[in-house]
Scaffold this motif. Structure first.
Motif, mmCIF file in Angstrom:
data_model
loop_
_atom_site.group_PDB
_atom_site.id
_atom_site.type_symbol
_atom_site.label_atom_id
_atom_site.label_comp_id
_atom_site.label_asym_id
_atom_site.label_seq_id
_atom_site.Cartn_x
_atom_site.Cartn_y
_atom_site.Cartn_z
ATOM 1 N N GLU A 73 0.821 -1.209 0.000
ATOM 2 C CA GLU A 73 0.000 0.000 0.000
ATOM 3 C C GLU A 73 0.855 1.259 0.000
ATOM 4 N N ASP A 74 0.566 2.146 -0.937
ATOM 5 C CA ASP A 74 1.148 3.478 -1.042
ATOM 6 C C ASP A 74 2.627 3.464 -1.415
ATOM 7 N N ARG A 201 -2.907 7.929 -3.275
ATOM 8 C CA ARG A 201 -3.328 6.668 -2.663
ATOM 9 C C ARG A 201 -3.294 5.587 -3.733
ATOM 10 N N HIS A 203 -2.269 1.056 -4.687
ATOM 11 C CA HIS A 203 -2.002 -0.325 -4.270
ATOM 12 C C HIS A 203 -1.156 -1.015 -5.334
ATOM 13 N N GLY A 280 -12.442 0.097 -8.028
ATOM 14 C CA GLY A 280 -11.662 1.257 -7.637
ATOM 15 C C GLY A 280 -10.844 1.709 -8.827
ATOM 16 N N TYR A 339 -13.145 9.606 -3.190
ATOM 17 C CA TYR A 339 -12.112 9.551 -2.159
ATOM 18 C C TYR A 339 -11.658 10.959 -1.803
ATOM 19 N N TYR A 344 -6.801 9.523 -5.564
ATOM 20 C CA TYR A 344 -6.962 8.062 -5.549
ATOM 21 C C TYR A 344 -6.531 7.527 -6.907
ATOM 22 N N ASP A 394 -11.071 2.071 1.797
ATOM 23 C CA ASP A 394 -10.894 3.420 1.259
ATOM 24 C C ASP A 394 -12.227 4.151 1.126
ATOM 25 N N HIS A 397 -13.169 6.561 3.715
ATOM 26 C CA HIS A 397 -12.590 7.905 3.631
ATOM 27 C C HIS A 397 -13.112 8.643 2.393
#
Length: 427
Positions: A73-74, A201, A203, A280, A339, A344, A394, A397
Motif C-alpha cells: 500500500e502506497d 493513494r 495499491h 476502484g 475519495y 486516488y 478506502d 474515507h
C-alpha cells in the motif's frame, strides 16, 4: 510564369492523389478490431467452471496455478519493496512503467538499476516517453552509460507520429524471472508524501510463482516491439515452482493489432456477477455500453460500488465529463464514492468474492483502446474478498455522490463536463 503555375498545380494534385491512395491503403492494411457493441448475456457465474474456461480461452492467455501474492500500500512501501528486490537481483531485471520522474522517487530507482547493471545483471528498462518528459536527461544518460538497456517508449519520430498517442501504461517489474510486481503505482514524487504529508493513494502487488513467467512474457512482447530483439533463456524464463495456492491469469491489452482485451474482459466479468461488484479506479470514463452493463447488474440485484477520486483528481476534465454521465447509474442505485484525503490512483476490481483483477487498467477509453495495459486476474475467494475489503476500507474515507447532488450541480460544472465530453475527455 504560367508554366510554373501549372507545374505547381500538377504537383499539388499528384501529392493529393498519393496521400489519398496511401491513406486508403494504410487503413485497409491496418483494420480496427470490432468493439463489443452490446452488454453480455451469460448463463454462468464467477463460481462456475464455464467462467474460468471462457476467460482462459477468449483471451488466449492461460490460467496458471501455484502463485502467491502480497499486497503493498502506497508509494513508500511499494518503492521500498521494489528497490529491495532490484538490489537482490542476480541475473536479470525487466522494468516497464508509464510515469518516471522526480529526485525522491525516480532517483533511487536509477541508482539501483545502475548498480545492478554494473554488477553484471542484465537490465532492461522500457519507460514511456510522454510519462517521463519531466525526468532529468542525466538520469537516462547515467543508466545507458552503466549498461542498462533503456528505451523510451514511443519517443517522437517522423515514422511513428501516428502512434505517438499509443502509450505504455503498464507498471511491471520482474526480477530474475522469479519475482514480479504489478499494480497502479508509477515512479514519481507524487506517490511520496509532500510537505503536508499528502501522497497519491495506491495499491501494488508482489507476485511469486509460475504466473511470473507470463508477466515476463508481457514485458518481452513489448520489448520486442520497441527494440526488435527477443529475450529468451532461463535468465528471463527460469523454471518456476509453485509458491502458493492462487490461480492467476496475466492479461495484456494493446492498441491496434486486435488486442483490445480489457474492456471485453471486464464486461464478461460484470455479466457474471450475482452479489456484488466493487471497482476502484483513478479515471472513470467508459463508454455507454459499459455503463449499461453496470446498470443491468444493479437491475438484477447486484450491489455495485465504485470508488473514484474527488476534488483532488489530477485530471479534472475527466471527472467533469464522467459526472455528466452518472444520472442513469445513480437512479439505478449504483453507489459512487469520491475519495477525499488525496488523489486516488488504484485500479482494483472484485466480483462476488470469487474473482479479482489488479494492474494498470483504468475504467476509461484510454485504457480500453489506446494504452498498452497489463492486469493480473486472480480466481480465488480469499484474494477477491481481500480486494473488496481494500476498496471498502478506502470508501470509509470517501463521500457518496448522491442523485440530489448531481441534479443541483452548478452550471459551470455542467458546461465543463460537456466541453470535456466533446473533446473526448481522456482522448
Amino acid at each position: 510564369m504560367k508554366r510554373r503555375t501549372r507545374i505547381v498545380a500538377y504537383t499539388a494534385v499528384v501529392v493529393a492523389v498519393i496521400f489519398s491512395v496511401g491513406s486508403v491503403l494504410l487503413y485497409n492494411a491496418t483494420p480496427k478490431p470490432k468493439r463489443l457493441l452490446e452488454t453480455v448475456a451469460v448463463d454462468f457465474t464467477t463460481g462456475d467452471a464455464d467462467f474460468q474456461r471462457s476467460m482462459n480461452l477468449i483471451f488466449e492467455q492461460p490460467l496458471v496455478a501455484g502463485n502467491r501474492i502480497a499486497m503493498l500500500e502506497d508509494g513508500e512501501a511499494i518503492y521500498a519493496d521494489k528497490l529491495e528486490s532490484i538490489d537482490a537481483a542476480e541475473v536479470s531485471i525487466t522494468f516497464e512503467t508509464f510515469e518516471f520522474w522526480g529526485e525522491k522517487a525516480a532517483g533511487p530507482f536509477v541508482e539501483a538499476l545502475v548498480a545492478a547493471a554494473e554488477r553484471g545483471v542484465s537490465v532492461h528498462a522500457l519507460i514511456d516517453y510522454y510519462g517521463s518528459v519531466d525526468a532529468e536527461a542525466d538520469k537516462f544518460e547515467r543508466m545507458l552509460d552503466a549498461g542498462v538497456e533503456m528505451i523510451r517508449w514511443r519517443k517522437p519520430s517522423w515514422y511513428q507520429l501516428a502512434r505517438f498517442n499509443h502509450r505504455t501504461h503498464r507498471k511491471l517489474l520482474v526480477v530474475d524471472g522469479r519475482t514480479g510486481f504489478i499494480g497502479g503505482a508509477n515512479i514519481t514524487d507524487r506517490w511520496l508524501p509532500d510537505e503536508d504529508g499528502q501522497a497519491y493513494r495506491d495499491h501494488h502487488f508482489r507476485v511469486e510463482g509460475p504466473v511470473v513467467g507470463n508477466m515476463q512474457a508481457a514485458f518481452v512482447d513489448t520489448w520486442l516491439d520497441a527494440s526488435g530483439r527477443l529475450l529468451l533463456g532461463d535468465v528471463y524464463f527460469p523454471e518456476l515452482e509453485a509458491q502458493g495456492e492462487l490461480e492467476a491469469q496475466m492479461v495484456t491489452s494493446a492498441p491496434r493489432e486486435g488486442r483490445h482485451r480489457m474492456r471485453k474482459m471486464l464486461m464478461v466479468a460484470i455479466a457474471t456477477a450475482e452479489q456484488h461488484i466493487s471497482l476502484g479506479t483513478a479515471y472513470f470514463y467508459p463508454d455507454a455500453e459499459f455503463l449499461e452493463a453496470l446498470i443491468d447488474a444493479r437491475d438484477r440485484g447486484v450491489e455495485v460500488n465504485i470508488l473514484v477520486p474527488g476534488d483532488s483528481i489530477d485530471k479534472g476534465f475527466v471527472r467533469h465529463a464522467s459526472v455528466n454521465r452518472w444520472r442513469p447509474m445513480l437512479e439505478s442505485g449504483v453507489a459512487i464514492y469520491e475519495y477525499q484525503p488525496s488523489m486516488y490512483h488504484a485500479k482494483l476490481v472484485s466480483i462476488d468474492d470469487r474473482w479479482a483483477s489488479i494492474g494498470s487498467t483504468n475504467l476509461d477509453n484510454r485504457s480500453f483502446r489506446i494504452n498498452a495495459e497489463g492486469n493480473l486476474n486472480v480466481f480465488d475467494e480469499g484474494f477477491a474478498r481481500d480486494i473488496r475489503e481494500l476498496i471498502e476500507a478506502d470508501i470509509r474515507h470517501a463521500e457518496r455522490y448522491e442523485l440530489e447532488r448531481w441534479e443541483s450541480r452548478p452550471w459551470h460544472k455542467r458546461l465543463a463536463g460537456w466541453i470535456s465530453m466533446l473533446a473526448g475527455a481522456h482522448f
